[in-house]
Design a protein around this motif. Structure first.
Motif, PDB file in Angstrom:
ATOM      1  N   LYS A 297      57.070  41.663  46.005  1.00  0.00           N
ATOM      2  CA  LYS A 297      58.412  41.094  45.823  1.00  0.00           C
ATOM      3  C   LYS A 297      58.739  40.910  44.341  1.00  0.00           C
ATOM      4  N   ASN A 298      57.771  40.436  43.565  1.00  0.00           N
ATOM      5  CA  ASN A 298      58.029  40.112  42.157  1.00  0.00           C
ATOM      6  C   ASN A 298      57.236  40.955  41.167  1.00  0.00           C
ATOM      7  N   GLY A 299      56.619  42.030  41.639  1.00  0.00           N
ATOM      8  CA  GLY A 299      55.826  42.834  40.717  1.00  0.00           C
ATOM      9  C   GLY A 299      55.010  43.891  41.424  1.00  0.00           C
ATOM     10  N   ARG A 300      53.692  43.907  41.112  1.00  0.00           N
ATOM     11  CA  ARG A 300      52.809  44.905  41.697  1.00  0.00           C
ATOM     12  C   ARG A 300      51.397  44.340  41.852  1.00  0.00           C
ATOM     13  N   HIS A 301      50.691  44.836  42.855  1.00  0.00           N
ATOM     14  CA  HIS A 301      49.258  44.600  43.011  1.00  0.00           C
ATOM     15  C   HIS A 301      48.530  45.876  42.609  1.00  0.00           C
ATOM     16  N   LEU A 302      47.589  45.764  41.703  1.00  0.00           N
ATOM     17  CA  LEU A 302      46.695  46.881  41.408  1.00  0.00           C
ATOM     18  C   LEU A 302      45.448  46.700  42.260  1.00  0.00           C
ATOM     19  N   ILE A 303      45.157  47.669  43.115  1.00  0.00           N
ATOM     20  CA  ILE A 303      43.941  47.641  43.927  1.00  0.00           C
ATOM     21  C   ILE A 303      42.846  48.336  43.123  1.00  0.00           C
ATOM     22  N   THR A 304      41.804  47.587  42.781  1.00  0.00           N
ATOM     23  CA  THR A 304      40.793  48.115  41.860  1.00  0.00           C
ATOM     24  C   THR A 304      39.382  47.937  42.412  1.00  0.00           C
ATOM     25  N   SER A 305      38.469  48.700  41.853  1.00  0.00           N
ATOM     26  CA  SER A 305      37.056  48.383  42.013  1.00  0.00           C
ATOM     27  C   SER A 305      36.704  47.328  40.957  1.00  0.00           C
ATOM     28  N   ARG A 306      35.465  46.842  40.975  1.00  0.00           N
ATOM     29  CA  ARG A 306      35.083  45.773  40.055  1.00  0.00           C
ATOM     30  C   ARG A 306      35.053  46.274  38.604  1.00  0.00           C
ATOM     31  N   PHE A 307      35.342  45.354  37.688  1.00  0.00           N
ATOM     32  CA  PHE A 307      35.329  45.689  36.269  1.00  0.00           C
ATOM     33  C   PHE A 307      34.961  44.441  35.467  1.00  0.00           C
ATOM     34  N   ASP A 308      34.924  44.572  34.161  1.00  0.00           N
ATOM     35  CA  ASP A 308      34.572  43.470  33.267  1.00  0.00           C
ATOM     36  C   ASP A 308      35.724  42.460  33.239  1.00  0.00           C
ATOM     37  N   ALA A 309      35.651  41.473  34.124  1.00  0.00           N
ATOM     38  CA  ALA A 309      36.748  40.513  34.274  1.00  0.00           C
ATOM     39  C   ALA A 309      36.875  39.597  33.061  1.00  0.00           C
ATOM     40  N   LYS A 310      35.779  39.303  32.387  1.00  0.00           N
ATOM     41  CA  LYS A 310      35.820  38.414  31.214  1.00  0.00           C
ATOM     42  C   LYS A 310      36.661  39.034  30.098  1.00  0.00           C
ATOM     43  N   THR A 311      36.390  40.297  29.798  1.00  0.00           N
ATOM     44  CA  THR A 311      37.163  40.981  28.748  1.00  0.00           C
ATOM     45  C   THR A 311      38.621  41.111  29.153  1.00  0.00           C
ATOM     46  N   PHE A 312      38.851  41.405  30.428  1.00  0.00           N
ATOM     47  CA  PHE A 312      40.222  41.529  30.919  1.00  0.00           C
ATOM     48  C   PHE A 312      40.981  40.215  30.739  1.00  0.00           C
ATOM     49  N   SER A 313      40.361  39.104  31.098  1.00  0.00           N
ATOM     50  CA  SER A 313      41.024  37.799  31.012  1.00  0.00           C
ATOM     51  C   SER A 313      41.288  37.379  29.571  1.00  0.00           C
ATOM     52  N   GLU A 314      40.469  37.845  28.649  1.00  0.00           N
ATOM     53  CA  GLU A 314      40.732  37.572  27.234  1.00  0.00           C
ATOM     54  C   GLU A 314      41.987  38.294  26.765  1.00  0.00           C
ATOM     55  N   LYS A 315      42.202  39.501  27.287  1.00  0.00           N
ATOM     56  CA  LYS A 315      43.382  40.292  26.925  1.00  0.00           C
ATOM     57  C   LYS A 315      44.615  39.822  27.689  1.00  0.00           C
ATOM     58  N   TYR A 316      44.458  39.532  28.978  1.00  0.00           N
ATOM     59  CA  TYR A 316      45.588  39.140  29.841  1.00  0.00           C
ATOM     60  C   TYR A 316      45.263  37.813  30.545  1.00  0.00           C
ATOM     61  N   PRO A 317      45.302  36.691  29.823  1.00  0.00           N
ATOM     62  CA  PRO A 317      44.903  35.406  30.421  1.00  0.00           C
ATOM     63  C   PRO A 317      45.824  34.927  31.539  1.00  0.00           C
TER      64      PRO A 317
END
Length: 201
Positions: free
Chosen positions: A160-180
Motif C-alpha cells: 500500500k505504501n511502498g514495497r517489500h523486498l523478498i531476500t535471502s539472509r545478508f549482513d543486517a548490521k551493515t545494512f542497518s548502519e546504511k538504512y537505520p
C-alpha cells in the motif's frame, strides 16, 4: 487494488509431502473508517489457510478476494515454508506441556506452534515505506553487495505504501548502519491482496 498473486506464486515450492505456506485474511484497525475503529482490535483474523500447492491457492483465490472485499481486509502470505510433520511433532510436545501446566484449553495451539517453530526457508522481508521505485532498487543494489556477496533479492512486492523486498539472509548490521529507518522482518508475511473496498476508507 493490489493483486500480487502472480508475483508471489514463483516463490512457493512444494518439494516434500506436507509442505505448506500460511495465508491470512486480516482486518486491520487502521484500514477501517474512523467511526468503526473504537470497537475494533488492532488486527482481527478473518480466516487462515494452509496453502499446500499452487493449485490449492488458485482454487481458493476467488474466495480469498471475496473475503477481503466483504470485510475490508487484506490477504497476507508467509514466504517461509513449513511442514505439517514438523508442526504435528511440535504440537504434541506443546500439548503435553500445556496439560502438565494444568491448561485444558487448547484453542489456538496450531497457530501458536506455527508461529514459533523454525521455517524451511530463510527469507527476510525488507519493508520499504516509500512509493519511489528508484529508492527500492537502490536498496536492492546495496543488499546485493553485502556479505554473502551475490544476488539476494528474489522479488519486489508492491504494498500500500511502498514495497517489500523478498531476500535471502545478508549482513543486517551493515545494512542497518546504511538504512537505520528500514525494517528487516524475519518472520512476517508479505502482502498478497489489497482490495478495492479499502480505497475509500
Amino acid at each position: 487494488m493490489i493483486n500480487n498473486l502472480e508475483i508471489i506464486k514463483p516463490l512457493l515450492n512444494f518439494e516434500s509431502k506436507g509442505d505448506f505456506y500460511m495465508l491470512y485474511v486480516l482486518k486491520r484497525k487502521k484500514d477501517q473508517p474512523e467511526d468503526e475503529r473504537d470497537n475494533h482490535q488492532s488486527v482481527r483474523t478473518i480466516k487462515t489457510y494452509c496453502i499446500e500447492s499452487i493449485e490449492h491457492l488458485e482454487r481458493r483465490w476467488s474466495e480469498i478476494q471475496d473475503l477481503c472485499e466483504m470485510f475490508k481486509a487484506r490477504a497476507y502470505i508467509h514466504v517461509q515454508k513449513q511442514n505439517h510433520l514438523d508442526v504435528s511433532l511440535n504440537m504434541m510436545v506443546a500439548l503435553a506441556q500445556r496439560i502438565q501446566d494444568g491448561n485444558p484449553n487448547q484453542k489456538g495451539l496450531f497457530d501458536s506452534v506455527v508461529g514459533q517453530i523454525k521455517t524451511h526457508e530463510k527469507r527476510w522481508i525488507v519493508d520499504i515505506d516509500t512509493t519511489d521505485p528508484d529508492f527500492a532498487y537502490e536498496v536492492a543494489d546495496f543488499i546485493k553487495d553485502l556479505k554473502p556477496v551475490g544476488f539476494k533479492v528474489e522479488k519486489v512486492i508492491p504494498t500500500k505504501n511502498g514495497r517489500h523486498l523478498i531476500t535471502s539472509r545478508f549482513d543486517a548490521k551493515t545494512f542497518s548502519e546504511k538504512y537505520p529507518d528500514i525494517d528487516i522482518q524475519r518472520k512476517n508475511p508479505t502482502l498478497l491482496y489489497y482490495p478495492n473496498s479499502l480505497e475509500n476508507c
